[in-house]
Design a protein around this motif. Structure first.
Motif, PDB file in Angstrom:
ATOM      1  N   ASP A 394       0.893  -1.166   0.000  1.00  0.00           N
ATOM      2  CA  ASP A 394       0.000   0.000   0.000  1.00  0.00           C
ATOM      3  C   ASP A 394       0.924   1.207   0.000  1.00  0.00           C
ATOM      4  O   ASP A 394       1.551   1.522   1.009  1.00  0.00           O
ATOM      5  CB  ASP A 394      -0.878  -0.064   1.253  1.00  0.00           C
ATOM      6  CG  ASP A 394      -1.796   1.144   1.384  1.00  0.00           C
ATOM      7  OD1 ASP A 394      -1.784   2.014   0.506  1.00  0.00           O
ATOM      8  OD2 ASP A 394      -2.522   1.212   2.405  1.00  0.00           O
ATOM      9  N   THR A 395       1.032   1.857  -1.155  1.00  0.00           N
ATOM     10  CA  THR A 395       2.077   2.864  -1.360  1.00  0.00           C
ATOM     11  C   THR A 395       1.513   4.271  -1.209  1.00  0.00           C
ATOM     12  O   THR A 395       0.694   4.702  -2.001  1.00  0.00           O
ATOM     13  CB  THR A 395       2.673   2.719  -2.772  1.00  0.00           C
ATOM     14  OG1 THR A 395       1.648   2.984  -3.742  1.00  0.00           O
ATOM     15  CG2 THR A 395       3.214   1.316  -3.012  1.00  0.00           C
ATOM     16  N   THR A 399       1.792  13.556  -6.161  1.00  0.00           N
ATOM     17  CA  THR A 399       2.383  14.180  -7.348  1.00  0.00           C
ATOM     18  C   THR A 399       3.649  14.936  -6.940  1.00  0.00           C
ATOM     19  O   THR A 399       4.666  14.902  -7.631  1.00  0.00           O
ATOM     20  CB  THR A 399       1.378  15.168  -7.983  1.00  0.00           C
ATOM     21  OG1 THR A 399       0.159  14.467  -8.224  1.00  0.00           O
ATOM     22  CG2 THR A 399       1.897  15.740  -9.287  1.00  0.00           C
ATOM     23  N   ASP A 487      -2.094  15.763   4.096  1.00  0.00           N
ATOM     24  CA  ASP A 487      -2.753  14.556   4.604  1.00  0.00           C
ATOM     25  C   ASP A 487      -2.659  14.477   6.122  1.00  0.00           C
ATOM     26  O   ASP A 487      -1.717  14.993   6.724  1.00  0.00           O
ATOM     27  CB  ASP A 487      -2.072  13.297   4.036  1.00  0.00           C
ATOM     28  CG  ASP A 487      -2.522  12.990   2.613  1.00  0.00           C
ATOM     29  OD1 ASP A 487      -3.705  13.199   2.307  1.00  0.00           O
ATOM     30  OD2 ASP A 487      -1.681  12.537   1.824  1.00  0.00           O
ATOM     31  N   ARG A 502      -7.081  13.517   3.246  1.00  0.00           N
ATOM     32  CA  ARG A 502      -6.713  14.928   3.150  1.00  0.00           C
ATOM     33  C   ARG A 502      -7.281  15.710   4.332  1.00  0.00           C
ATOM     34  O   ARG A 502      -8.410  15.471   4.758  1.00  0.00           O
ATOM     35  CB  ARG A 502      -7.261  15.540   1.854  1.00  0.00           C
ATOM     36  CG  ARG A 502      -6.814  14.877   0.576  1.00  0.00           C
ATOM     37  CD  ARG A 502      -5.373  15.045   0.224  1.00  0.00           C
ATOM     38  NE  ARG A 502      -4.930  16.411   0.121  1.00  0.00           N
ATOM     39  CZ  ARG A 502      -3.794  16.779  -0.483  1.00  0.00           C
ATOM     40  NH1 ARG A 502      -3.014  15.865  -1.062  1.00  0.00           N
ATOM     41  NH2 ARG A 502      -3.433  18.031  -0.513  1.00  0.00           N
ATOM     42  N   ARG A 513      -7.354  13.887  -7.598  1.00  0.00           N
ATOM     43  CA  ARG A 513      -7.443  15.054  -6.724  1.00  0.00           C
ATOM     44  C   ARG A 513      -8.276  16.148  -7.353  1.00  0.00           C
ATOM     45  O   ARG A 513      -8.009  16.547  -8.473  1.00  0.00           O
ATOM     46  CB  ARG A 513      -6.035  15.583  -6.469  1.00  0.00           C
ATOM     47  CG  ARG A 513      -5.320  14.793  -5.436  1.00  0.00           C
ATOM     48  CD  ARG A 513      -3.861  15.060  -5.511  1.00  0.00           C
ATOM     49  NE  ARG A 513      -3.547  16.451  -5.196  1.00  0.00           N
ATOM     50  CZ  ARG A 513      -2.311  16.853  -4.925  1.00  0.00           C
ATOM     51  NH1 ARG A 513      -1.330  16.002  -4.940  1.00  0.00           N
ATOM     52  NH2 ARG A 513      -2.090  18.109  -4.644  1.00  0.00           N
TER      53      ARG A 513
HETATM   54  C1  WTA Z   1      -3.767  10.166  -1.444  1.00  0.00           C
HETATM   55  C2  WTA Z   1      -1.034   9.869  -6.254  1.00  0.00           C
HETATM   56  C3  WTA Z   1      -3.777   6.776   1.361  1.00  0.00           C
HETATM   57  C4  WTA Z   1      -3.267  11.140  -0.404  1.00  0.00           C
HETATM   58  C5  WTA Z   1       0.208   9.003  -6.092  1.00  0.00           C
HETATM   59  C6  WTA Z   1      -2.293  11.985  -1.189  1.00  0.00           C
HETATM   60  C7  WTA Z   1      -3.142   7.937  -0.508  1.00  0.00           C
HETATM   61  C8  WTA Z   1      -2.956  12.072  -2.535  1.00  0.00           C
HETATM   62  C9  WTA Z   1      -2.317   6.866  -0.920  1.00  0.00           C
HETATM   63  C10 WTA Z   1      -1.976  12.303  -3.654  1.00  0.00           C
HETATM   64  C11 WTA Z   1      -2.288   5.695  -0.087  1.00  0.00           C
HETATM   65  C12 WTA Z   1      -2.152   8.474  -2.355  1.00  0.00           C
HETATM   66  N1  WTA Z   1      -3.031   5.706   1.030  1.00  0.00           N
HETATM   67  N2  WTA Z   1      -3.855   7.884   0.621  1.00  0.00           N
HETATM   68  N3  WTA Z   1      -1.576   4.617  -0.405  1.00  0.00           N
HETATM   69  N4  WTA Z   1      -1.718   7.234  -2.071  1.00  0.00           N
HETATM   70  N5  WTA Z   1      -3.022   8.904  -1.434  1.00  0.00           N
HETATM   71  O1  WTA Z   1      -0.991  13.602  -6.178  1.00  0.00           O
HETATM   72  O2  WTA Z   1      -4.346  11.914   0.073  1.00  0.00           O
HETATM   73  O3  WTA Z   1      -2.684  12.141  -7.349  1.00  0.00           O
HETATM   74  O4  WTA Z   1      -2.091  13.256  -0.634  1.00  0.00           O
HETATM   75  O5  WTA Z   1      -0.688  11.200  -6.179  1.00  0.00           O
HETATM   76  O6  WTA Z   1      -3.603  10.808  -2.702  1.00  0.00           O
HETATM   77  O7  WTA Z   1      -2.600  12.194  -4.902  1.00  0.00           O
HETATM   78  P1  WTA Z   1      -1.756  12.344  -6.220  1.00  0.00           P
END
Ligand code: WTA
Length: 635
Positions: A394-395, A399, A487, A502, A513
């Protein structure tokens, strides 16, 4: 550098803590450089002049293509899965990819693209998009991929912000049973984009009809396919912008995050290799679109820098049936599968019958990204897809971070449902308390707060394009000296991180987002709406859905309310794209606001979620009586 076991994981974590420069230098040394760095890094979160490997020169495509041609030119680099499953998977070797990237790079040069120019890409998930990204990097141009689902207005906004002069698009894109007229959207957008000089058009659906503007529009087949297959790499400074990627924030219009070459390269490969732990013949499938950061780092750069085979999928998970993912995993022998909780929940809702008779025995590792994964979806993924054999990584990342920040390393550190678990070596996440102070977490304790990162890492975005001040305000003002992620998170007694979502005005709809301000802006353009407040609330499949509260010009009947919802959604599709859809719209006489004029979205969220019990302190509201009215109307 690939960590092999738990002992080494702890060793590397300590090394990165005690000798960060040495740690990152070992990673950098695995690449090909034209000129070496004179320093590993400089700058900090107070000055915001972050640099990695300053003084160095390189070309990232030399590390993706030329470097691997020496050892495995015939290895498959890219497998393209077309929208229609009866089209055979297209396999492109490293040699062929090199040749096709060089052709596209030469064609771009012929169009007048030079080092430092910005090339916008607006395409579906086709190999030509993948090739265009690399072609731009080959000649030192900066690429800006705009997701092919965005509207003409959104595309125009991004082009005008970057003042991009070149655009690559497709005539149409194919997604499920839809044929999307990309070139027509481009034509509409470009009416408002005076900077664009040339448009290169790849034909995905040559039977379709498109308009052409002579002198501006060129076909891929007439330019790229006729170009030379050799194009020497253009060397750039370590901090040369590799790409701009627009994403939503809590205020204003989408911001163009700037990622630079050397740091991003090191970080993309480091995270890819360590989180996924691929063996030489493994096949990696990340289902993300190249329009998002996940598609950049883990469809394209991570796997190719590491010399592996990556899968690119044009279609959608439910076409022609919800068995598509599982059929393709069996057909290709995919070993590593990386997708979003939204997709998992949507497929889970279709039932396990689509998994019957699927072998899925090639799978070794599963990944999740983009939003918090709920326990039910985690268990379903683990049981029905991973057959209880495959670890789930779970990564957590963004961005802005360029690559994965907090995650289990497959088969090395434990996976725990709903926890992103531990930071990668070299990453120092901390939680902040309500007073803005770092919580000193100790083993055996639990903690909760706003998630910040302590020291710069190579993959961090260096700026917001054209607005360094906004970069500083957005990410570094709330907690001086720290990068604030937006977050919230918890830490368990063992130091595992669980991301709770968030804490700013960004809504995560199906892993995409969306800023509430952006949506409100569009809503307020509707002739009946004077003011609006948009919030995100729990949604069974999408994770979060958008809900609106609007103050009308004049009184409105319940019938009209539904009509306005439909009109608003049409407006949102036109202005932003189909991903920005409102689930419910409530007409109100007033909005709960603080004395400083800030809308209390927390209260609105609770009302939408029918949780009226604990609305918190409403005494600071300008108009506390409105809360009861909103509740009564909701009921
Ligand atoms: C959320 C996507 C929980 C988080 C890679 C972050 C996650 C936003 C997770 C970024 C995860 C991303 N568990 N929340 N494994 N991965 N998020 O910029 O709120 O499209 O701040 O990048 O997605 O979204 P972005």
């Amino acid at each position: 550098m690939q960590i092999k076991d738990l002992g080494q994981f702890h060793e590397m974590t300590n090394l990165a803590k005690n000798s960060p420069e040495f740690f990152w230098e070992q990673i950098a040394k695995t690449f090909v450089w034209k000129k070496n760095w004179h320093k590993i890094s400089s700058g900090n979160f107070n000055q915001l002049d972050i640099k990695w490997f300053p003084g160095a020169e390189l070309n990232i495509t030399e590390n993706i293509l030329d470097r691997h041609l020496k050892t495995h030119p015939q290895k498959c680099a890219l497998i393209f899965l077309a929208n229609n499953p009866s089209d055979l998977p297209l396999k492109i070797s490293y040699q062929e990819l090199h040749d096709r990237v060089c052709q596209a790079a030469n064609a771009l040069k012929n169009l007048g693209v030079k080092k430092g120019d910005i090339v916008t890409l607006y395409m579906g998930m086709v190999p030509e998009l993948f090739i265009s990204v690399l072609a731009a990097a080959r000649i030192g141009a900066t690429f800006s991929v705009v997701f092919g689902g965005f509207s003409a207005q959104s595309l125009a906004g991004r082009i005008n912000n970057s003042k991009s002069q070149f655009l690559i698009t497709s005539d149409f894109s194919l997604r499920g049973d839809k044929i999307i007229p990309l070139k027509a959207v481009v034509d509409e957008a470009l009416k408002e984009c005076p900077s664009v000089k040339s448009v290169l058009i790849h034909q995905r659906y040559p039977d379709g009809i498109i308009d052409l503007i002579s002198g501006r529009d060129f076909f891929w087949k007439d330019t790229v396919e006729k170009a030379q297959t050799i194009c020497p790499p253009e060397y750039v400074d370590a901090e040369h912008p590799l790409f701009i990627l627009y994403t939503s924030g809590s205020t204003g219009s989408p911001k163009g995050l700037v990622h630079t070459t050397a740091g991003y390269m090191c970080y993309a490969q480091y995270t890819f290799s360590n989180v996924f732990q691929m063996a030489a013949d493994d096949i990696f499938w990340c289902t993300a679109d190249l329009g998002w950061i996940t598609g950049h780092s883990y469809v394209t750069f991570g796997p190719l820098l590491a010399g592996h085979t990556t899968v690119m999928f044009e279609g959608i998970p439910t076409f022609p049936t919800p068995a598509r993912f599982w059929e393709e995993i069996d057909r290709l022998g995919v070993t590593h599968f990386y997708t979003a909780p939204t997709a998992i929940r949507a497929l889970q809702a279709q039932g396990t019958k689509w998994l019957e008779n699927k072998k899925l025995d090639s799978l070794k590792v599963l990944g999740s990204v983009g939003e918090p994964i709920n326990e039910e979806a985690w268990e379903w993924y683990h049981t029905h897809v991973g057959l209880k054999r495959c670890p789930i990584v779970d990564t957590w990342w963004q961005t802005e971070t360029g690559g994965i920040m907090i995650s289990a390393l497959a088969n090395i550190t434990p996976s725990i449902p709903t926890f992103a678990t531990l930071p990668l070596p070299g990453i120092f996440p901390v939680l902040m308390d309500a007073d803005g102070r770092e919580i000193a977490w100790k083993k055996g304790q639990e903690a909760e707060g706003n998630l910040c990162i302590k020291h710069p890492w190579p993959g961090i975005a260096r700026s917001i394009f054209g607005d360094h001040n906004r970069y500083s305000e957005n990410y570094f003002k709330a907690y001086p000296g720290y990068y604030f992620t937006g977050d919230g998170a918890k830490i368990d007694a063992h130091g595992n991180f669980r991301i709770t979502g968030r804490v700013d005005d960004v809504v995560n709809v199906s892993g995409h987002r969306i800023g509430t301000a952006e949506v409100e802006d569009v809503l307020n353009r509707h002739p009946f709406i004077v003011e609006s407040a948009v919030i995100g609330a729990a949604h069974a499949i999408k994770g979060q859905g958008l809900h609106a509260f609007c103050i009308p010009q004049k009184s409105i009947s319940p019938n009209e309310e539904l009509a306005i919802l439909n009109e608003v959604n049409q407006l949102l599709t036109k202005e932003i794209g189909a991903i920005a859809k409102i689930e419910s719209l409530q007409i109100v006489t007033d909005l709960p606001k603080t004395r400083s004029g800030k809308i209390m979205r927390r209260i609105l969220r609770k009302i939408v979620e029918n949780d009226f019990s604990n609305l918190g302190d409403t005494s600071t509201l300008l108009n506390p009586l409105i809360v009861q009215q909103l509740i009564d109307k909701r009921k």
